[in-house]
Each structure stands twice: as C-alpha cells, then as structure tokens.
Design an enzyme around this catalytic site. Structure first.
Site, PDB file in Angstrom:
ATOM      1  N   ASP B  51       0.841  -1.207   0.000  1.00 47.37           N
ATOM      2  CA  ASP B  51       0.000   0.000   0.000  1.00 47.37           C
ATOM      3  C   ASP B  51       0.874   1.254   0.000  1.00 47.37           C
ATOM      4  O   ASP B  51       1.713   1.427   0.889  1.00 47.37           O
ATOM      5  CB  ASP B  51      -0.913  -0.048   1.235  1.00 47.37           C
ATOM      6  CG  ASP B  51      -1.901   1.104   1.248  1.00 47.37           C
ATOM      7  OD1 ASP B  51      -1.506   2.209   1.634  1.00 47.37           O
ATOM      8  OD2 ASP B  51      -3.062   0.885   0.857  1.00 47.37           O
ATOM      9  N   ARG B  52       0.641   2.107  -0.994  1.00 49.06           N
ATOM     10  CA  ARG B  52       1.471   3.307  -1.168  1.00 49.06           C
ATOM     11  C   ARG B  52       1.219   4.336  -0.069  1.00 49.06           C
ATOM     12  O   ARG B  52       2.149   4.943   0.464  1.00 49.06           O
ATOM     13  CB  ARG B  52       1.222   3.919  -2.545  1.00 49.06           C
ATOM     14  CG  ARG B  52       1.881   3.188  -3.692  1.00 49.06           C
ATOM     15  CD  ARG B  52       1.293   1.811  -3.989  1.00 49.06           C
ATOM     16  NE  ARG B  52      -0.134   1.781  -4.306  1.00 49.06           N
ATOM     17  CZ  ARG B  52      -0.900   0.697  -4.305  1.00 49.06           C
ATOM     18  NH1 ARG B  52      -0.405  -0.484  -3.967  1.00 49.06           N
ATOM     19  NH2 ARG B  52      -2.180   0.756  -4.596  1.00 49.06           N
ATOM     20  N   CYS B  86      -1.622   4.669 -11.335  1.00 48.93           N
ATOM     21  CA  CYS B  86      -1.794   4.914  -9.899  1.00 48.93           C
ATOM     22  C   CYS B  86      -1.063   6.201  -9.613  1.00 48.93           C
ATOM     23  O   CYS B  86       0.150   6.295  -9.832  1.00 48.93           O
ATOM     24  CB  CYS B  86      -1.196   3.777  -9.059  1.00 48.93           C
ATOM     25  SG  CYS B  86      -1.166   4.146  -7.280  1.00 48.93           S
ATOM     26  N   ASN B  87      -1.779   7.224  -9.155  1.00 45.42           N
ATOM     27  CA  ASN B  87      -1.149   8.518  -8.906  1.00 45.42           C
ATOM     28  C   ASN B  87      -0.131   8.443  -7.780  1.00 45.42           C
ATOM     29  O   ASN B  87       1.012   8.879  -7.919  1.00 45.42           O
ATOM     30  CB  ASN B  87      -2.217   9.567  -8.578  1.00 45.42           C
ATOM     31  CG  ASN B  87      -3.041   9.968  -9.785  1.00 45.42           C
ATOM     32  OD1 ASN B  87      -2.767  10.958 -10.420  1.00 45.42           O
ATOM     33  ND2 ASN B  87      -4.059   9.190 -10.127  1.00 45.42           N
ATOM     34  N   THR B  88      -0.548   7.860  -6.642  1.00 40.15           N
ATOM     35  CA  THR B  88       0.322   7.860  -5.464  1.00 40.15           C
ATOM     36  C   THR B  88       1.646   7.160  -5.759  1.00 40.15           C
ATOM     37  O   THR B  88       2.704   7.587  -5.296  1.00 40.15           O
ATOM     38  CB  THR B  88      -0.398   7.185  -4.275  1.00 40.15           C
ATOM     39  OG1 THR B  88      -1.695   7.775  -4.139  1.00 40.15           O
ATOM     40  CG2 THR B  88       0.369   7.381  -2.986  1.00 40.15           C
ATOM     41  N   ALA B  89       1.604   6.089  -6.572  1.00 41.01           N
ATOM     42  CA  ALA B  89       2.831   5.347  -6.886  1.00 41.01           C
ATOM     43  C   ALA B  89       3.854   6.227  -7.600  1.00 41.01           C
ATOM     44  O   ALA B  89       5.051   5.910  -7.592  1.00 41.01           O
ATOM     45  CB  ALA B  89       2.500   4.119  -7.727  1.00 41.01           C
ATOM     46  N   THR B 126      -5.220  10.929  -3.023  1.00 46.13           N
ATOM     47  CA  THR B 126      -4.982  10.393  -1.682  1.00 46.13           C
ATOM     48  C   THR B 126      -4.230  11.425  -0.847  1.00 46.13           C
ATOM     49  O   THR B 126      -3.586  12.331  -1.378  1.00 46.13           O
ATOM     50  CB  THR B 126      -4.137   9.107  -1.731  1.00 46.13           C
ATOM     51  OG1 THR B 126      -2.845   9.437  -2.258  1.00 46.13           O
ATOM     52  CG2 THR B 126      -4.791   8.040  -2.585  1.00 46.13           C
ATOM     53  N   LYS B 165     -12.251   0.521  -3.745  1.00 51.25           N
ATOM     54  CA  LYS B 165     -11.421  -0.689  -3.633  1.00 51.25           C
ATOM     55  C   LYS B 165     -12.222  -1.861  -3.067  1.00 51.25           C
ATOM     56  O   LYS B 165     -11.851  -3.011  -3.262  1.00 51.25           O
ATOM     57  CB  LYS B 165     -10.171  -0.411  -2.792  1.00 51.25           C
ATOM     58  CG  LYS B 165      -9.155   0.505  -3.515  1.00 51.25           C
ATOM     59  CD  LYS B 165      -7.869   0.666  -2.711  1.00 51.25           C
ATOM     60  CE  LYS B 165      -6.908   1.665  -3.349  1.00 51.25           C
ATOM     61  NZ  LYS B 165      -6.251   1.193  -4.573  1.00 51.25           N
ATOM     62  N   CYS B 195      -6.461  10.524  -8.532  1.00 50.51           N
ATOM     63  CA  CYS B 195      -6.339   9.186  -7.938  1.00 50.51           C
ATOM     64  C   CYS B 195      -7.142   8.292  -8.862  1.00 50.51           C
ATOM     65  O   CYS B 195      -8.301   8.606  -9.178  1.00 50.51           O
ATOM     66  CB  CYS B 195      -6.904   9.151  -6.524  1.00 50.51           C
ATOM     67  SG  CYS B 195      -7.105   7.469  -5.884  1.00 50.51           S
TER      68      CYS B 195
END
Lengths: 238, 238
Positions: B51-52, B86-89, B126, B165, B195
């Site tokens: 989990d990022r 995936c933005n956070t990644a 996020t 999710k 996101c």
C-alpha cells in the site's frame, strides 16, 4: 508461511476493449476489500492476432500460430492458467490446449454453469461461432438453441460487433438490441451474449429476456479456478 | 516491410479495477477501426504491491522493490515504455526511472497537457499524493492549487477511495461527489481527479466544474508516446 498466489493469464486483444471489460469483470468477481486481496494477473493484449471470423470463412490467415505464441508468453510470465475473452477464438481451444502445458478455461463451459433449467436458449455471436456449433456441441442437447436468422446476422449482429470494434457504441447498441428483440420474440428462456463485443454495447433490460454475459461467466469461472489452485497450494481441500 | 509495433507496458494492480479502467481508456484513445489497429499491450496487475499511502505515512512496507520487480517483468516481456495507472505510486517515479532502462511516463505531465489557461486548479487524490506535492511540484506555480480540507479528506476522499477498492460504487460516488462539490464551491476553474479510483465512481457533471480525469490523460499520453515510437521505427519524423 507465505504461499505464492496463482497467477491468471489473459490471452487478450480480441478485441482490446473486450479484454479491458474482462479484466474489470474479473476484479468484480473477486471477494476483496483491498488491492492486496486480488490475484496477480498478466494480460497479453495481442490485437495483431489474425481475424478469427475471416480465417473461419477461408478469407484470412490462420490465427493459431499467434494464439500459441501468446500462450507461450503467458507461460514464460509464470501464469498458472489461461482465460481467453473471445468466443470465436475458442474454435482453436483444442489446438491451444495441445500446444501449451497450462490449463485453458473454455468460455462455453463457463456459460453452461449459468443455464440452469433453461429449455430454449437464444445465442448471439459471430457467424463463425454460431455456424461452427461452438456452444451447441460443447454444451449439448439438453437445451434447444435458437440463433439469429441469416438476415438478422447480416443486418444487425455482425455490423453491431464491427461497430463496437470501431468504438461506435450507440450504433452498436441499437443494432444489437434489434437482434436481441428479434430472438426474444421467438420465445426464449434466456439469451447468451456469446461474443465479447456484445455486452460492451447491449445492456440487461435491452430485450425482455434474461441475459447471460459470456465474458462475465468466464470471469467468474476464472476466479473460481484460481481460488481452487490457491487453496490447493495452501494444502486445503480444493 | 513489416515493422514491429511498440509494446505498451502497464504497471498495474493499484488498484486492479483502475487498471482495467486504464486499459479501456487506452483503447478508446486509439484511432482504430479494427482490432489489428491497436498497439500490443502487456499488463502486469500486481495487487500485492504494498500500500502506497501506508508506506508514505510510515505504517507500511516500502513498495519500491515490488514496483521495480514488476517493471523488470515488463522489460522481459519486451515492452518499450511503461505507464503506471496509480497517482500515489508516482511518488516513486524517480526511483523507478533510475531502476529500469524503459521510459516511464509521468501522470502529472499527462495532466499538465490538459490544464490550458486554468488559474485555480482543484485537486483530489490520496492524502499521500496531496501532502507530498506530487502535482504541485511537477507542474509548478503557473496554477494555484486548491486541495480538499483536512476534514473533507477524512470524511469523504479517503473513505471514497477505500469504497471503490471494496467495489462499493454507490457509497463511493456519494462520498466523492460531496468532496468535489465542496472544492467547487471555493471557486476553481477545473478539478483534477488525481487518484485512479476516483473516476471509477465520480462522473463528469457530478460537480458543476470541468474535470480532468488523470487516468484518461495518462492513457492519451501513452498512446501519443507509442505512436511517436512507431513512427520513428518506420523512419518517419517522430
């Protein structure tokens, strides 16, 4: 101890949007509350696989070598089973199974599990899928199979599938709806959407008859098979 | 002479449904009239990547080794470029680029191309994406960035993303709609859905402000990059 999860291989690209639809249905078919609950998946979207209908009608290249090459790529990627979200391509299912050590699910088997006590089963798909008897031979005579007329195939079904492949969804929806209504009028208990392009445009309720989406049935069967492999890896009863 | 088409690699599974959405948007972004007009794509849906958000908040495992391992799988599969829906990644984008010879597109660069003359830009994503300044640092000060309040993040955005999710789309849509309306009330020219879970639930029109779907922007940028590589392979100007 951490066990390796089974990896699902998707032999896709026939068409590419149907592959994305299958991947979404695979996700929805999984009991999950967070990302990490899902199975790892490798998708090979190989849209250059020669046209299946053209090959069956003797006016195009044999897709089998390309199908086998993609199956081998999925094997090298460490996949444990293969699902192929294209109905017509299942006409090469036997040859594909002979050419890869991995189990390849069959879309008609997945649909069979949802037919229940239906007597008169309507089936929409490509001309190649229907004429070859892909579903009828695999599922057998417990059901009476009703197919679109030749006229409806030419006017509605094949142009509807082609419209999906051109991303013209409104046109596709109208054509496929007319074909579905025409079949429903002949008295069917259920309508099988036996081409992965069809559920991209046709929605439940577009004809007054229950529908079985073969793409969704294959997704559920794939998750069931992967779950079975996982439980066997864990040493529990499969 | 037949030239090899560039192969698009998707570093996915964060989450798996967002990856399916990206694959569909990639297909829609392609000018095609038949399957064979699309680029070959390899998708690695690797939902076991840690989990990022948890990692950024110091309460979970570093996802970088898993991200690098998936990038290496895509390299071995013959991919020519990588997109990561995936933005956070993207907080690990620099480290990922340092660890793979393949070009990795950046989702904020893709969004930047759609901002035009917007002055006040709303951004939903996020807590990790927003606090880290992923977009603001990459795109810079030509725009004024407006973020959801801490209270809206806790009440609406993070629970909305978590609901996607869990496949609870109606709940997610309502939560994310409230966050979008709250941002729109503060006066923004455009709202960036930063996101990949958000556009799965929130639709254009859910708030009275134009939206930029970062997933769709990345899909368009990916097809543009692949087209450029293809044209270069053909010896034409890229």
């Amino acid at each position: 101890m951490m066990h390796r999860l089974p990896r699902i291989g998707i032999l896709g690209g026939m068409g590419p949007l149907a592959t994305a639809d299958f991947l979404a249905k695979l996700t929805h078919a999984t009991a999950a509350t967070r990302d990490q609950d899902h199975f790892p998946v490798t998708v090979e979207s190989a849209p250059q696989i020669p046209d299946r209908v053209a090959a069956l009608e003797g006016r195009g290249e044999d897709p089998l070598p390309a199908l086998l090459a993609v199956a081998q790529r999925l094997g090298r990627a460490g996949c444990d089973l293969i699902a192929m979200p294209c109905n017509t391509a299942h006409l090469w299912h036997d040859a594909l199974c002979a050419g890869t050590p991995l189990p390849v699910l069959h879309i008609a088997d997945a649909v069979a599990g949802h037919l229940g006590g239906a007597c008169r089963v309507g089936l929409m798909g490509t001309s190649a899928t229907l004429r070859s008897g892909l579903y009828q031979r695999r599922i057998g005579n417990a059901h009476e199979w009703l197919l679109p007329t030749d006229d409806d195939m030419t006017r509605y079904v094949m142009p509807g599938v082609a419209a999906v492949k051109r991303n013209q969804m409104a046109e596709a929806a109208e054509l496929l709806r007319l074909a579905a209504i025409s079949l429903a009028r002949r008295g069917i208990d259920v309508l099988v959407l036996g081409c992965t392009e069809i559920p991209l445009a046709l929605r439940p309720g577009d004809a007054s008859v229950p529908m079985i989406d073969a793409t969704d049935a294959l997704a559920r069967a794939t998750i069931a098979a992967a779950t079975c492999l996982r439980d066997r890896n864990h040493g529990r009863a499969g």
